[in-house]
Design a protein around this motif. Sequence first.
Motif, PDB file in Angstrom:
ATOM      1  N   MET A   1       0.716  -1.056  -0.030  1.00  0.00           N
ATOM      2  CA  MET A   1       0.000  -0.221  -0.070  1.00  0.00           C
ATOM      3  C   MET A   1       0.931   1.284   0.138  1.00  0.00           C
ATOM      4  SD  MET A   1      -3.464   0.454   2.338  1.00  0.00           S
ATOM      5  CE  MET A   1      -4.447   1.794   2.363  1.00  0.00           C
ATOM      6  N   LYS A   2       2.004   1.230   0.585  1.00  0.00           N
ATOM      7  CA  LYS A   2       2.945   2.437   0.774  1.00  0.00           C
ATOM      8  C   LYS A   2       3.409   2.671  -0.786  1.00  0.00           C
ATOM      9  CE  LYS A   2       6.003   5.147   2.790  1.00  0.00           C
ATOM     10  NZ  LYS A   2       7.046   5.428   1.534  1.00  0.00           N
ATOM     11  N   THR A   3       3.457   1.717  -1.686  1.00  0.00           N
ATOM     12  CA  THR A   3       3.693   1.975  -3.100  1.00  0.00           C
ATOM     13  C   THR A   3       2.768   2.863  -3.771  1.00  0.00           C
ATOM     14  OG1 THR A   3       2.985  -0.036  -3.921  1.00  0.00           O
ATOM     15  CG2 THR A   3       5.266  -0.137  -3.048  1.00  0.00           C
ATOM     16  N   ILE A   4       1.479   2.390  -3.402  1.00  0.00           N
ATOM     17  CA  ILE A   4       0.371   3.105  -3.903  1.00  0.00           C
ATOM     18  C   ILE A   4       0.407   4.566  -3.559  1.00  0.00           C
ATOM     19  CG2 ILE A   4      -1.998   3.170  -4.472  1.00  0.00           C
ATOM     20  CD1 ILE A   4      -2.134   0.178  -3.347  1.00  0.00           C
ATOM     21  N   TYR A   5       0.562   4.751  -2.099  1.00  0.00           N
ATOM     22  CA  TYR A   5       0.794   6.014  -1.396  1.00  0.00           C
ATOM     23  C   TYR A   5       1.722   6.805  -2.173  1.00  0.00           C
ATOM     24  CZ  TYR A   5       2.243   9.375   2.016  1.00  0.00           C
ATOM     25  OH  TYR A   5       2.876  10.541   2.547  1.00  0.00           O
ATOM     26  N   ASP A   6       3.085   6.315  -2.416  1.00  0.00           N
ATOM     27  CA  ASP A   6       4.019   7.053  -2.905  1.00  0.00           C
ATOM     28  C   ASP A   6       3.615   7.669  -4.333  1.00  0.00           C
ATOM     29  OD1 ASP A   6       5.826   6.754  -0.681  1.00  0.00           O
ATOM     30  OD2 ASP A   6       6.689   4.793  -1.587  1.00  0.00           O
ATOM     31  N   LYS A   7       3.016   6.626  -5.020  1.00  0.00           N
ATOM     32  CA  LYS A   7       2.714   7.169  -6.382  1.00  0.00           C
ATOM     33  C   LYS A   7       1.633   8.310  -6.268  1.00  0.00           C
ATOM     34  CE  LYS A   7       0.175   5.820 -10.402  1.00  0.00           C
ATOM     35  NZ  LYS A   7      -0.640   4.698 -11.121  1.00  0.00           N
ATOM     36  N   TYR A   8       0.760   8.415  -5.355  1.00  0.00           N
ATOM     37  CA  TYR A   8      -0.324   9.533  -5.599  1.00  0.00           C
ATOM     38  C   TYR A   8      -0.096  10.517  -4.504  1.00  0.00           C
ATOM     39  CZ  TYR A   8      -2.788   6.445  -8.585  1.00  0.00           C
ATOM     40  OH  TYR A   8      -3.302   5.411  -9.649  1.00  0.00           O
ATOM     41  N   LYS A   9       1.071  10.353  -3.719  1.00  0.00           N
ATOM     42  CA  LYS A   9       1.580  11.520  -2.529  1.00  0.00           C
ATOM     43  C   LYS A   9       1.355  12.776  -3.096  1.00  0.00           C
ATOM     44  CE  LYS A   9       4.954  12.366   0.779  1.00  0.00           C
ATOM     45  NZ  LYS A   9       6.503  11.956   1.129  1.00  0.00           N
ATOM     46  N   GLY A  10       0.534  13.622  -2.417  1.00  0.00           N
ATOM     47  CA  GLY A  10       0.431  14.945  -2.787  1.00  0.00           C
ATOM     48  C   GLY A  10      -0.558  15.177  -3.713  1.00  0.00           C
ATOM     49  N   ASN A  11      -1.409  14.050  -4.108  1.00  0.00           N
ATOM     50  CA  ASN A  11      -2.569  14.251  -4.870  1.00  0.00           C
ATOM     51  C   ASN A  11      -3.858  14.514  -4.136  1.00  0.00           C
ATOM     52  OD1 ASN A  11      -4.905  13.904  -6.745  1.00  0.00           O
ATOM     53  ND2 ASN A  11      -3.801  12.373  -8.060  1.00  0.00           N
ATOM     54  N   PRO A  12      -4.423  16.027  -4.241  1.00  0.00           N
ATOM     55  CA  PRO A  12      -5.280  16.312  -3.371  1.00  0.00           C
ATOM     56  C   PRO A  12      -6.736  15.252  -3.672  1.00  0.00           C
ATOM     57  CG  PRO A  12      -5.182  17.672  -5.340  1.00  0.00           C
ATOM     58  CD  PRO A  12      -4.082  17.055  -5.277  1.00  0.00           C
ATOM     59  N   GLU A  13      -6.676  14.588  -4.518  1.00  0.00           N
ATOM     60  CA  GLU A  13      -8.208  13.857  -5.156  1.00  0.00           C
ATOM     61  C   GLU A  13      -7.969  12.358  -4.498  1.00  0.00           C
ATOM     62  OE1 GLU A  13     -10.117  14.526  -8.840  1.00  0.00           O
ATOM     63  OE2 GLU A  13      -8.018  14.978  -9.571  1.00  0.00           O
ATOM     64  N   VAL A  14      -6.626  12.083  -3.666  1.00  0.00           N
ATOM     65  CA  VAL A  14      -6.686  10.705  -3.247  1.00  0.00           C
ATOM     66  C   VAL A  14      -6.068  10.519  -1.960  1.00  0.00           C
ATOM     67  CG1 VAL A  14      -5.083   8.475  -3.547  1.00  0.00           C
ATOM     68  CG2 VAL A  14      -5.677   9.963  -5.526  1.00  0.00           C
TER      69      VAL A  14
END
Length: 213
Positions: free
Chosen positions: A95-108
Amino acid sequence: MKKIILYAAFGTLLFGAACTQEKKLPIYGDREAKITKDANGNEKIDTVYKTIPDFKFLNQDSVEVTQDAFKNKIYVADFFFTSCTTICPIMHRNMKTIYDKYKGNPEVMFLSHTIDFKYDKPSVLKKYAQKLGVDVPQWQFLYGDKAAVYGLAEKDYLVAVQEDKAATDGYVHQGWLVLIDKHRRIRGAYDGTKTEEVEKLKSDMDILLAEKD
């Protein structure tokens, strides 16, 4: 360890959009038809899907969090406990790899509910989040009483959880990562212990973000 039968909901309660030019994810869960009226007073039939209900829990900063924190956002939810030595470490590394991909995305956003109502108080969740490398509001780790959390897991997210003294760590649960859309509807469930499933989740999140309501 008691045997948990995987919920068939994600296989049998699938209600998806028809094949169109715009690729869309299916919508899971119960649905019902309701008769409404448009602006001109004409009756029409709307399909109403099962949604994640309102909730109120404490997060890793001991701050009360409700469903409002996820308004107009898509999010990935899971159920875990910090002392888990079986599937949780794998789930959260993935899940951390998913978080890293979308880190900073205000929609996620990301949401992890602990099922250990005895030990996983906010201060414990805080240390866990820091160890995982997450210390921002985009990923919320939530604590609540057993009835509220277990009810939400099984009735709404369709994830089996239970306390079991015979289990290795005292609890058993499924490793689903559940994808929720901006309307609180379940749009997918993925085995968080399998890399290929996690990659599929990332791909589906891109589709969901591009989806026009």
